[in-house]
Design a protein around this motif. Structure first.
Motif, PDB file in Angstrom:
ATOM      1  N   GLY A   1     -44.681  43.041  27.773  1.00  0.00           N
ATOM      2  CA  GLY A   1     -45.486  44.251  27.958  1.00  0.00           C
ATOM      3  C   GLY A   1     -45.203  44.912  29.297  1.00  0.00           C
ATOM      4  N   THR A   2     -45.690  46.124  29.437  1.00  0.00           N
ATOM      5  CA  THR A   2     -45.522  46.850  30.698  1.00  0.00           C
ATOM      6  C   THR A   2     -46.798  46.707  31.520  1.00  0.00           C
ATOM      7  OG1 THR A   2     -46.504  48.849  29.808  1.00  0.00           O
ATOM      8  CG2 THR A   2     -44.117  48.589  29.529  1.00  0.00           C
ATOM      9  N   TRP A   3     -46.706  47.124  32.794  1.00  0.00           N
ATOM     10  CA  TRP A   3     -47.910  47.047  33.627  1.00  0.00           C
ATOM     11  C   TRP A   3     -49.042  47.894  33.018  1.00  0.00           C
ATOM     12  CZ3 TRP A   3     -49.153  43.607  37.163  1.00  0.00           C
ATOM     13  CH2 TRP A   3     -50.372  43.803  37.815  1.00  0.00           C
ATOM     14  N   GLU A   4     -48.679  49.048  32.470  1.00  0.00           N
ATOM     15  CA  GLU A   4     -49.704  49.920  31.866  1.00  0.00           C
ATOM     16  C   GLU A   4     -50.458  49.154  30.775  1.00  0.00           C
ATOM     17  OE1 GLU A   4     -46.425  51.102  32.404  1.00  0.00           O
ATOM     18  OE2 GLU A   4     -47.359  51.778  34.256  1.00  0.00           O
ATOM     19  N   ASP A   5     -49.734  48.304  30.038  1.00  0.00           N
ATOM     20  CA  ASP A   5     -50.387  47.541  28.965  1.00  0.00           C
ATOM     21  C   ASP A   5     -51.486  46.619  29.504  1.00  0.00           C
ATOM     22  OD1 ASP A   5     -48.600  48.620  27.135  1.00  0.00           O
ATOM     23  OD2 ASP A   5     -47.181  46.958  27.326  1.00  0.00           O
ATOM     24  N   THR A   6     -51.354  46.212  30.762  1.00  0.00           N
ATOM     25  CA  THR A   6     -52.340  45.267  31.307  1.00  0.00           C
ATOM     26  C   THR A   6     -53.639  45.971  31.665  1.00  0.00           C
ATOM     27  OG1 THR A   6     -51.784  45.531  33.660  1.00  0.00           O
ATOM     28  CG2 THR A   6     -50.462  43.935  32.386  1.00  0.00           C
ATOM     29  N   GLY A   7     -53.551  47.262  31.977  1.00  0.00           N
ATOM     30  CA  GLY A   7     -54.739  48.008  32.404  1.00  0.00           C
ATOM     31  C   GLY A   7     -55.221  47.611  33.799  1.00  0.00           C
ATOM     32  N   LEU A   8     -54.450  46.799  34.511  1.00  0.00           N
ATOM     33  CA  LEU A   8     -54.900  46.306  35.822  1.00  0.00           C
ATOM     34  C   LEU A   8     -54.554  47.290  36.940  1.00  0.00           C
ATOM     35  CD1 LEU A   8     -53.684  42.607  35.435  1.00  0.00           C
ATOM     36  CD2 LEU A   8     -56.073  43.363  35.572  1.00  0.00           C
ATOM     37  N   PRO A   9     -55.295  47.248  38.041  1.00  0.00           N
ATOM     38  CA  PRO A   9     -54.917  48.060  39.207  1.00  0.00           C
ATOM     39  C   PRO A   9     -53.516  47.665  39.666  1.00  0.00           C
ATOM     40  CG  PRO A   9     -57.089  47.051  39.517  1.00  0.00           C
ATOM     41  CD  PRO A   9     -56.506  46.437  38.286  1.00  0.00           C
ATOM     42  N   GLU A  10     -52.694  48.641  40.007  1.00  0.00           N
ATOM     43  CA  GLU A  10     -51.319  48.368  40.425  1.00  0.00           C
ATOM     44  C   GLU A  10     -51.279  47.492  41.676  1.00  0.00           C
ATOM     45  OE1 GLU A  10     -52.455  51.254  39.411  1.00  0.00           O
ATOM     46  OE2 GLU A  10     -51.202  51.672  37.646  1.00  0.00           O
ATOM     47  N   CYS A  11     -52.317  47.587  42.504  1.00  0.00           N
ATOM     48  CA  CYS A  11     -52.293  46.826  43.764  1.00  0.00           C
ATOM     49  C   CYS A  11     -52.375  45.315  43.522  1.00  0.00           C
ATOM     50  CB  CYS A  11     -53.394  47.295  44.708  1.00  0.00           C
ATOM     51  SG  CYS A  11     -55.054  47.074  44.056  1.00  0.00           S
ATOM     52  N   PHE A  12     -52.627  44.864  42.288  1.00  0.00           N
ATOM     53  CA  PHE A  12     -52.642  43.417  42.000  1.00  0.00           C
ATOM     54  C   PHE A  12     -51.226  42.849  41.847  1.00  0.00           C
ATOM     55  CE2 PHE A  12     -57.092  42.964  39.764  1.00  0.00           C
ATOM     56  CZ  PHE A  12     -57.705  43.502  40.881  1.00  0.00           C
ATOM     57  N   GLN A  13     -50.221  43.729  41.697  1.00  0.00           N
ATOM     58  CA  GLN A  13     -48.867  43.227  41.470  1.00  0.00           C
ATOM     59  C   GLN A  13     -48.356  42.492  42.706  1.00  0.00           C
ATOM     60  OE1 GLN A  13     -46.060  46.024  39.170  1.00  0.00           O
ATOM     61  NE2 GLN A  13     -47.691  47.351  39.886  1.00  0.00           N
ATOM     62  N   MET A  14     -47.592  41.425  42.437  1.00  0.00           N
ATOM     63  CA  MET A  14     -46.960  40.718  43.553  1.00  0.00           C
ATOM     64  C   MET A  14     -45.628  41.398  43.837  1.00  0.00           C
ATOM     65  SD  MET A  14     -45.821  36.759  43.969  1.00  0.00           S
ATOM     66  CE  MET A  14     -44.792  36.285  45.360  1.00  0.00           C
ATOM     67  N   THR A  15     -45.583  42.214  44.866  1.00  0.00           N
ATOM     68  CA  THR A  15     -44.329  42.884  45.203  1.00  0.00           C
ATOM     69  C   THR A  15     -43.887  42.442  46.591  1.00  0.00           C
ATOM     70  OG1 THR A  15     -45.511  44.721  46.214  1.00  0.00           O
ATOM     71  CG2 THR A  15     -44.945  44.976  43.891  1.00  0.00           C
ATOM     72  N   GLU A  16     -42.578  42.529  46.830  1.00  0.00           N
ATOM     73  CA  GLU A  16     -42.077  42.180  48.162  1.00  0.00           C
ATOM     74  C   GLU A  16     -42.692  43.102  49.208  1.00  0.00           C
ATOM     75  OE1 GLU A  16     -37.890  42.093  47.512  1.00  0.00           O
ATOM     76  OE2 GLU A  16     -38.011  40.000  46.881  1.00  0.00           O
ATOM     77  N   GLU A  17     -42.835  44.350  48.827  1.00  0.00           N
ATOM     78  CA  GLU A  17     -43.381  45.342  49.763  1.00  0.00           C
ATOM     79  C   GLU A  17     -44.816  44.952  50.180  1.00  0.00           C
ATOM     80  OE1 GLU A  17     -45.326  48.575  48.426  1.00  0.00           O
ATOM     81  OE2 GLU A  17     -45.610  49.000  50.566  1.00  0.00           O
ATOM     82  N   ARG A  18     -45.573  44.432  49.211  1.00  0.00           N
ATOM     83  CA  ARG A  18     -46.950  44.028  49.529  1.00  0.00           C
ATOM     84  C   ARG A  18     -46.967  42.860  50.527  1.00  0.00           C
ATOM     85  NH1 ARG A  18     -51.076  41.598  44.994  1.00  0.00           N
ATOM     86  NH2 ARG A  18     -52.687  40.911  46.466  1.00  0.00           N
ATOM     87  N   LEU A  19     -46.075  41.916  50.313  1.00  0.00           N
ATOM     88  CA  LEU A  19     -46.021  40.766  51.231  1.00  0.00           C
ATOM     89  C   LEU A  19     -45.570  41.228  52.617  1.00  0.00           C
ATOM     90  CD1 LEU A  19     -44.437  37.929  49.025  1.00  0.00           C
ATOM     91  CD2 LEU A  19     -46.799  38.714  49.114  1.00  0.00           C
ATOM     92  N   GLU A  20     -44.590  42.146  52.642  1.00  0.00           N
ATOM     93  CA  GLU A  20     -44.082  42.659  53.921  1.00  0.00           C
ATOM     94  C   GLU A  20     -45.175  43.418  54.671  1.00  0.00           C
ATOM     95  OE1 GLU A  20     -41.305  42.165  55.583  1.00  0.00           O
ATOM     96  OE2 GLU A  20     -40.809  40.752  53.991  1.00  0.00           O
ATOM     97  N   ARG A  21     -45.919  44.233  53.912  1.00  0.00           N
ATOM     98  CA  ARG A  21     -46.976  45.034  54.538  1.00  0.00           C
ATOM     99  C   ARG A  21     -48.006  44.109  55.204  1.00  0.00           C
ATOM    100  NH1 ARG A  21     -50.601  47.725  50.877  1.00  0.00           N
ATOM    101  NH2 ARG A  21     -48.938  47.544  49.371  1.00  0.00           N
ATOM    102  N   ALA A  22     -48.332  43.014  54.506  1.00  0.00           N
ATOM    103  CA  ALA A  22     -49.313  42.082  55.064  1.00  0.00           C
ATOM    104  C   ALA A  22     -48.771  41.451  56.330  1.00  0.00           C
ATOM    105  CB  ALA A  22     -49.654  41.021  54.033  1.00  0.00           C
ATOM    106  N   LYS A  23     -47.468  41.124  56.293  1.00  0.00           N
ATOM    107  CA  LYS A  23     -46.856  40.494  57.477  1.00  0.00           C
ATOM    108  C   LYS A  23     -46.927  41.468  58.659  1.00  0.00           C
ATOM    109  CE  LYS A  23     -43.157  37.874  55.886  1.00  0.00           C
ATOM    110  NZ  LYS A  23     -41.722  37.925  55.635  1.00  0.00           N
ATOM    111  N   ALA A  24     -46.572  42.706  58.380  1.00  0.00           N
ATOM    112  CA  ALA A  24     -46.579  43.714  59.439  1.00  0.00           C
ATOM    113  C   ALA A  24     -48.000  43.899  59.959  1.00  0.00           C
ATOM    114  CB  ALA A  24     -46.031  45.024  58.904  1.00  0.00           C
ATOM    115  N   GLY A  25     -48.958  43.907  59.033  1.00  0.00           N
ATOM    116  CA  GLY A  25     -50.361  44.100  59.406  1.00  0.00           C
ATOM    117  C   GLY A  25     -50.882  42.970  60.274  1.00  0.00           C
ATOM    118  N   SER A  26     -50.423  41.755  59.963  1.00  0.00           N
ATOM    119  CA  SER A  26     -50.959  40.610  60.704  1.00  0.00           C
ATOM    120  C   SER A  26     -50.268  40.485  62.051  1.00  0.00           C
ATOM    121  CB  SER A  26     -50.769  39.338  59.908  1.00  0.00           C
ATOM    122  OG  SER A  26     -49.404  39.083  59.745  1.00  0.00           O
TER     123      SER A  26
END
Ligand code: FAD
Length: 465
Positions: free
Chosen positions: A440-465
């Protein structure tokens, strides 16, 4: 004298093998699946390996089978007895956030995502109710309402601001009722309440829910290996794997299983097998308590709504009185901002084999201050604290879970990082990850996109911390 040689050893980064028992576990000791296959070797091959048998693993498995995956293709590895992590140690609340977190989510993820995060929680509460009714799950699910009880004027102001911002952004608050001053004290029965907000929420026997899901899958042919931690994970180098597509070898003390798909449902312990999460998912201890009420809170005097008694965002206590037997479940973070330096330090110890006496005493004293009939001096023998237990929650720096494919590890998936709030999230996240696994696609899940595990999300957290 050292431990007997056959005693399970502690492995850094994995759940401790000798956890305390929760009230939920104490009341389900006869469940036949608790120690499934505890001595059996694991199979050499499986299409799907689910790691972790809490609500995430149990529901992901259930959903895969419901979608047509042959049950014999699925194995579950659980480090301890079945569903013995946070799921069977929580405070039993299925309590969607109705607006309070909006300000924080908006800051972290933007307005659109923040609206989706809150809407998703409302949906989860509805889905849990639908599921329990449809399948007749005997898990003491009690749909009712909950109060956010503001115990200080500062927190009352904070909540008022959150509600105003959420409403201004287009959020639905039609199901939220507000009470000020005397009206709040009357509605909640909490001495000292400054204000209160009420909305639909419920409580559940969380171990019974997870055990039911697991038992249903096991009846159909899924294999659960308990007391079987997944200790390592590597890409298979065999010729068969090369010919038949990528395989992952999941190592356990009872053998290695090569799998086409691996699903990490390991919550706070996800970093052990997904090193990229090492500074992203942090285990935090939390504690809950079962309390036998005095007459004032018994029979028709029972608290019909659950509540969160809130002094600040990080200083709060949850209260949920079970309809089934009147036992009051009191939840508390291991270290609120008033806690001693020792308690603060113990917060990050990923060990649920002991309880904090300081947290226990503080929780009971606070409950008695709110409900004077529960003052220990007024209780009879048999009333008061029945049991206290600890559990490990998984915090992420951006306060939302990790769902979907693991970046750079084709064939690995994750459903973890629930920030102490999984009962209000997993019933959409686990079905979502099952859909993604099946193409299925992400749209099929109906979940907020921010729940996805992306490299960018991990990087952003690292930068933030
Ligand atoms: C004291 C307390 C109170 C809470 N109160 C609430 C509440 O009222 N409402 C709410 O919404 N949430 C609450 N939570 C949080 C909630 O319990 C969790 O968010 C939810 O249960 C997470 O489910 P899960 O299946 O993802 O994780 P878990 O239930 O922790 O399951 C993960 C499983 O993976 C296993 N595991 C880990 N690593 C490995 C490995 N390498 N190999 C094999 N197995 C492994 C663990 O043993 C565990 O059984 C509370 C938590 C605690 C501790």
């Amino acid at each position: 004298m050292g431990p007997a040689s056959n005693e399970p050893q502690r492995i850094a980064g994995l759940p401790v093998p000798d956890p305390c028992l929760s009230f939920w576990q104490q009341t389900t000791r006869s469940h036949p699946i608790l120690h499934s296959n505890q001595d059996a070797p694991v199979p050499a091959e499986a299409e799907f390996v689910i790691i972790g048998s809490g609500l995430s693993g149990a529901l992901t498995t259930f959903e895969l089978v419901a979608a047509g995956v042959p049950p014999s293709d699925i194995v579950i590895f659980e480090a301890r007895e079945a569903a013995s992590g946070a799921t069977s140690r929580n405070a039993g609340h299925v309590r969607p956030d109705a607006f309070r977190g909006f300000q924080m989510y908006e800051q972290l993820h933007g307005r659109e995502q923040a609206l989706k995060v809150i809407a998703n929680e409302k949906l989860v509460f509805e889905k849990v109710g639908e599921f329990v009714r449809e399948h007749g799950v005997p898990c003491d699910f009690n749909p009712t309402t909950t109060f956010d009880v503001c115990m200080t004027p500062e927190f009352a102001d904070f909540n008022a601001q959150s509600l105003a911002r959420y409403r201004a952004a287009g959020g639905d608050v039609s199901h939220v009722r507000f009470y000020a001053g005397d009206a709040a004290r009357e509605a909640t029965r909490v001495a000292g309440a400054v204000a209160a907000y009420e909305w639909p929420a419920g409580s559940v026997h969380p171990a019974r829910l997870a055990q039911w899901l697991l038992a249903r899958s096991l009846d159909r042919g899924v294999r659960l290996f308990t007391h079987c931690p997944a200790t390592g994970l590597a890409e298979s180098q065999t010729a068969a794997a090369a010919a038949g597509g990528k395989r992952w070898e999941v190592a356990t003390p009872r053998g290695t299983t090569a799998a086409a798909a691996v699903v990490h449902c390991t919550n706070a312990f996800a970093p052990h097998l997904v090193p990229a999460l090492a500074r992203f998912v942090t285990p935090n201890r939390a504690q809950a308590h079962a309390f036998v009420p005095p007459p004032a809170l018994s029979a028709t005097g029972r608290l019909r709504s659950t509540m969160s008694l809130r002094h600040s965002l990080k200083h709060f206590y949850s209260v949920a009185q079970r309809a089934a037997d009147g036992i009051v479940i009191l939840g508390a973070p291991i270290a609120n901002p008033r806690a001693s330096p020792e308690a603060q330090a113990a917060r990050l110890v990923p060990d649920d084999s002991f309880v904090s006496a300081e947290v226990r005493d503080d929780t009971l004293a606070h409950f008695a201050a709110c409900f004077p009939a529960c003052d220990p001096a007024r209780l009879r023998l048999g009333e008061g604290l029945l049991h206290a237990w600890a559990g490990i929650v998984a915090m992420t720096p951006d306060s939302v879970p990790l769902v979907g494919p693991v970046p750079g590890r084709d064939g690995q998936w994750i459903c973890a990082g629930f920030n102490g709030h999984g009962m209000a999230r997993i019933f959409t996240c686990a079905p979502g990850v099952a859909k993604l696994i099946l193409g299925g696609t992400w749209e099929d899940t109906g979940l907020p996109e921010c729940f996805q595990m992306t490299e960018e999300r991990l990087e952003r957290a690292k930068a933030g911390s």
